[in-house]
Each structure stands twice: as C-alpha cells, then as structure tokens.
Design an enzyme around this catalytic site. Sequence first.
Site, PDB file in Angstrom:
ATOM      1  N   SER A  78       0.832  -1.194   0.000  1.00  0.00           N
ATOM      2  CA  SER A  78       0.000   0.000   0.000  1.00  0.00           C
ATOM      3  C   SER A  78       0.880   1.262   0.000  1.00  0.00           C
ATOM      4  O   SER A  78       1.695   1.435  -0.898  1.00  0.00           O
ATOM      5  CB  SER A  78      -0.952  -0.033   1.195  1.00  0.00           C
ATOM      6  OG  SER A  78      -1.963   0.928   1.063  1.00  0.00           O
ATOM      7  N   ASP A 177     -10.102  -4.116  -4.760  1.00  0.00           N
ATOM      8  CA  ASP A 177      -9.488  -3.267  -3.743  1.00  0.00           C
ATOM      9  C   ASP A 177     -10.284  -1.970  -3.622  1.00  0.00           C
ATOM     10  O   ASP A 177     -10.382  -1.212  -4.582  1.00  0.00           O
ATOM     11  CB  ASP A 177      -8.038  -2.975  -4.149  1.00  0.00           C
ATOM     12  CG  ASP A 177      -7.231  -2.292  -3.065  1.00  0.00           C
ATOM     13  OD1 ASP A 177      -7.832  -1.580  -2.237  1.00  0.00           O
ATOM     14  OD2 ASP A 177      -6.000  -2.468  -3.049  1.00  0.00           O
ATOM     15  N   HIS A 207      -7.877  -5.270  -0.775  1.00  0.00           N
ATOM     16  CA  HIS A 207      -6.621  -4.578  -0.494  1.00  0.00           C
ATOM     17  C   HIS A 207      -5.602  -5.513   0.153  1.00  0.00           C
ATOM     18  O   HIS A 207      -4.443  -5.557  -0.246  1.00  0.00           O
ATOM     19  CB  HIS A 207      -6.901  -3.380   0.409  1.00  0.00           C
ATOM     20  CG  HIS A 207      -5.775  -2.403   0.514  1.00  0.00           C
ATOM     21  ND1 HIS A 207      -5.176  -1.815  -0.583  1.00  0.00           N
ATOM     22  CD2 HIS A 207      -5.113  -1.899   1.599  1.00  0.00           C
ATOM     23  CE1 HIS A 207      -4.226  -0.995  -0.195  1.00  0.00           C
ATOM     24  NE2 HIS A 207      -4.152  -1.045   1.124  1.00  0.00           N
TER      25      HIS A 207
END
Length: 242
Positions: A78, A177, A207
């Site tokens: 991320s 996501d 995610h």
Amino acid sequence: MIGCLIIHGFAGTKEEIAEVETHLRSKNWLVYTPELPGHTGKKEDLASVTYMHWLAMAKVALEELFDRCEKVYVVGFSMGGVIAAYLAGRYPVDKLVLISPAAYYLNPKQMFEDVKGWFMEGVRGELDEDEYFQMYRNKIRNVPVKATLEFAKLVQKIRPMMEAVDAPTLIVQGQKDGLVPPKSAEYIFETISSEDKELYHFPNAKHYIWYSDAKVEMLERIDQFLETKTGDGQSETTRSVI
C-alpha cells in the site's frame, strides 16, 4: 546473505503484513519490518509526524541491510509500496515487490460495493465477524486529518519519481481493492523503467490480498519472482489476470 526490507501501509502496523513477513523469514533471510514513525495505533502519535519521518526510517533500515547483506530485496504494501518504489529509484536494490501500491488511492466503485455489502451484513448482525469491516473501521477511527494530508503529500511527491525505478519489479493488485484502484498498479507498471517487470491482477482479492483465496497464489508468485535468477541479459514484461 539476502536481506529483505518490508514496509507496511499507511495507518497500519507491521502486524498487518505479518503473514508475508513470516513467509519470507522462513527462507532464512535477514528480514526487517520496521514500524514507521507514528504508527503505534494511537491517533495522537500519527498526528505528530510527517511523511519525511516515514522516508527517513525506511532509508535507515535499507542502508543497514546493505551494510550486512550481499543482496537486498524491498517489499512494500500500500503506502509502503510507494515508499519502496522511492527507495528502489535511489538505491541499488536487487528486486522490488509492490503489493497493492498506493500511487493512487480510493476506489469509489468498489467502496460503494463494500459499503452496500456491509449494510446487508449489519442488517443480519454479521459485521462483528467481517475482518475487512473491522480493519476499515479501525483505520477511520485512528487516522487524524493531518496524517491523511501527509500521506497525500508523500504520494504526490513520489509518483512523478517512479520512472527512476529500474530494478526487476513484481506488482500484485486485487481487482476488488476498495482503497487502491487498479489504475495505481497499471500506472506504476507503465511508468517505471525496469525492463524486467511483472503485473498480476487477482480478480476476487481486495486490499489485503492475503486475506483472500489468492493468498497462496500471491506468495507463490512472490517466491517465483524473488528466487529466479536475473542478469542473464534477458528481460520480461508480463501483465496477467489470475
């Protein structure tokens, strides 16, 4: 010795990527997973730092690995993927792995689907068992506005620098996501200068890809990428949906 730096995501902790860390530690590599400054789970701590503190911590950890290891890999999740790309553009890392990298953030269409699903689960009284709902709720509760602005500054600063990345790179992205849209992975794949690069989309993953049925496949892809020898004069550019 092989060293591996793993960088966690925004408003998260090293525990959120523990499964990836444990998997890579099983190879007897020297694995560092530093806690980024302010990421203690306390709102006031996250409000007290800037994105420069996050970059500085990552740099120190990477430089220590270079001092101790012959090869160094960097894995970023991320926001950690954005930081990892920044490092790979400035240090001679041997390989780079980006998991749900946040060069762009928030996927409104998928967020709508998630919220709609959570509403139905709430009606049925099932939200207490929904891991994704719990993670999203905790992030919202523990993220001050100031920290969110620092995250945005970080992305805006680093996104134009992606072209400097020339290390062999693997990017994995969940198509469902809700935090990072698929265009983020596509942007990085198209922008980096690496001749050896791979992009894999997992159609049913969100995610945190390892909380889905794609977990095993994702770890196998990472293994295959990190354990394949490079430097044979050949290059590979791959884009796939699994």
